[in-house]
Design a protein around this motif. Structure first.
Motif, PDB file in Angstrom:
ATOM      1  N   LEU A 199       0.823  -1.210   0.000  1.00 52.57           N
ATOM      2  CA  LEU A 199       0.000   0.000   0.000  1.00 52.57           C
ATOM      3  C   LEU A 199       0.859   1.262   0.000  1.00 52.57           C
ATOM      4  O   LEU A 199       0.566   2.229  -0.704  1.00 52.57           O
ATOM      5  N   GLY A 200       1.899   1.252   0.820  1.00 57.01           N
ATOM      6  CA  GLY A 200       2.768   2.420   0.897  1.00 57.01           C
ATOM      7  C   GLY A 200       3.452   2.727  -0.414  1.00 57.01           C
ATOM      8  O   GLY A 200       3.441   3.863  -0.893  1.00 57.01           O
ATOM      9  N   VAL A 201       4.041   1.697  -1.023  1.00 54.60           N
ATOM     10  CA  VAL A 201       4.760   1.881  -2.296  1.00 54.60           C
ATOM     11  C   VAL A 201       3.798   2.261  -3.410  1.00 54.60           C
ATOM     12  O   VAL A 201       4.046   3.205  -4.170  1.00 54.60           O
ATOM     13  N   PHE A 202       2.690   1.523  -3.511  1.00 53.76           N
ATOM     14  CA  PHE A 202       1.741   1.767  -4.601  1.00 53.76           C
ATOM     15  C   PHE A 202       1.164   3.180  -4.523  1.00 53.76           C
ATOM     16  O   PHE A 202       1.017   3.866  -5.543  1.00 53.76           O
ATOM     17  N   ASN A 203       0.853   3.628  -3.312  1.00 53.18           N
ATOM     18  CA  ASN A 203       0.255   4.956  -3.161  1.00 53.18           C
ATOM     19  C   ASN A 203       1.243   6.090  -3.423  1.00 53.18           C
ATOM     20  O   ASN A 203       0.824   7.238  -3.584  1.00 53.18           O
ATOM     21  N   LEU A 204       2.518   5.780  -3.464  1.00 54.32           N
ATOM     22  CA  LEU A 204       3.516   6.817  -3.759  1.00 54.32           C
ATOM     23  C   LEU A 204       3.762   6.993  -5.252  1.00 54.32           C
ATOM     24  O   LEU A 204       4.560   7.846  -5.653  1.00 54.32           O
ATOM     25  N   LEU A 205       3.079   6.198  -6.079  1.00 59.86           N
ATOM     26  CA  LEU A 205       3.182   6.417  -7.528  1.00 59.86           C
ATOM     27  C   LEU A 205       2.707   7.838  -7.841  1.00 59.86           C
ATOM     28  O   LEU A 205       1.663   8.269  -7.344  1.00 59.86           O
ATOM     29  N   PRO A 206       3.446   8.578  -8.669  1.00 57.45           N
ATOM     30  CA  PRO A 206       3.090   9.977  -8.948  1.00 57.45           C
ATOM     31  C   PRO A 206       1.916  10.111  -9.916  1.00 57.45           C
ATOM     32  O   PRO A 206       2.008  10.767 -10.959  1.00 57.45           O
ATOM     33  N   ILE A 207       0.816   9.454  -9.562  1.00 56.73           N
ATOM     34  CA  ILE A 207      -0.381   9.473 -10.388  1.00 56.73           C
ATOM     35  C   ILE A 207      -1.547   9.961  -9.536  1.00 56.73           C
ATOM     36  O   ILE A 207      -1.891   9.311  -8.550  1.00 56.73           O
TER      37      ILE A 207
END
Length: 210
Positions: free
Chosen positions: A145-153
């Motif tokens: 969740l942490g990594v995925f939510n940091l995608l610049p989208i």
């Protein structure tokens, strides 16, 4: 062949880590905004660690099935207020993933404690096995969740963080096309692009913690 007993057993172990992950994520957004002067979430009763205030049933089901992508009820934030503070939007946005990373680290500590307990007591083993599995699930889901939510989208947290550091005209462009963000996310999932760009990062940190 679908094994309902195995599914229910897995669900009973994984449910608590999933609920904790999305609850702390959303509550962290609300608390960060509150400390920056925005009491919108407090007035809406969302400054709480009660999972019932944050869960979205469909988002939870998707999260459980994918262990990567899912959603909760977004905590209401008045970005006009938090934007008055320097990088206020970025601080509020990063609070969610940061909460997940902290939970992942704490879960990693418990995992290492549980796996280093040597006992021949049958009852103790029956308790330790599910607790260890819960710790593993917690590390995996919180890192994901942490990594995925940091995608610049946008509307992901990474998109908000990027928005905070862009000039005003570029911020408007990002906000204007935010509604297409979920389409981009779906394309990433459907085309398995996450296998090449996101999973390696997630696997690296999970392996590091476990």
């Amino acid at each position: 062949m679908f094994d309902i007993n195995s599914f229910l057993q897995q669900l009973s172990i994984a449910l608590l880590p999933f609920l904790a992950a999305i609850t702390f994520h959303e509550a962290a957004h609300g608390y960060a905004a509150y400390f920056l002067g925005d009491d919108t979430a407090k007035k809406a009763g969302r400054l709480t660690l009660n999972p019932l205030s944050h869960i979205d049933v469909m988002g939870l089901i998707v999260l459980f099935l994918t262990r990567l992508f899912g959603w909760a009820k977004p905590v209401p934030v008045n970005f006009n207020i938090v934007a008055r503070r320097k990088h206020g939007i970025a601080i509020v946005a990063f609070a969610g993933p940061l909460a997940n990373f902290i939970l992942a680290i704490i879960s990693s500590v418990f995992y290492n404690i549980f796996t280093h307990i040597n006992t021949s007591n049958l009852l103790m083993n029956k308790i330790l096995v599910p607790l260890t599995l819960m710790a593993v699930y917690s590390v995996q889901i919180n890192v994901a969740l942490g990594v995925f939510n940091l995608l610049p989208i946008p509307p992901l947290d990474g998109g908000r963080i990027l928005q905070s550091f862009l000039p005003s005209d570029k911020q408007y462009f990002l906000i204007k096309y935010e509604r297409y963000g979920f389409i981009i996310i779906l394309i990433l999932l459907i085309t398995n692009m996450v296998d090449y760009f996101i999973f390696p990062v997630i696997h690296f940190f999970v392996k590091l913690l476990l």
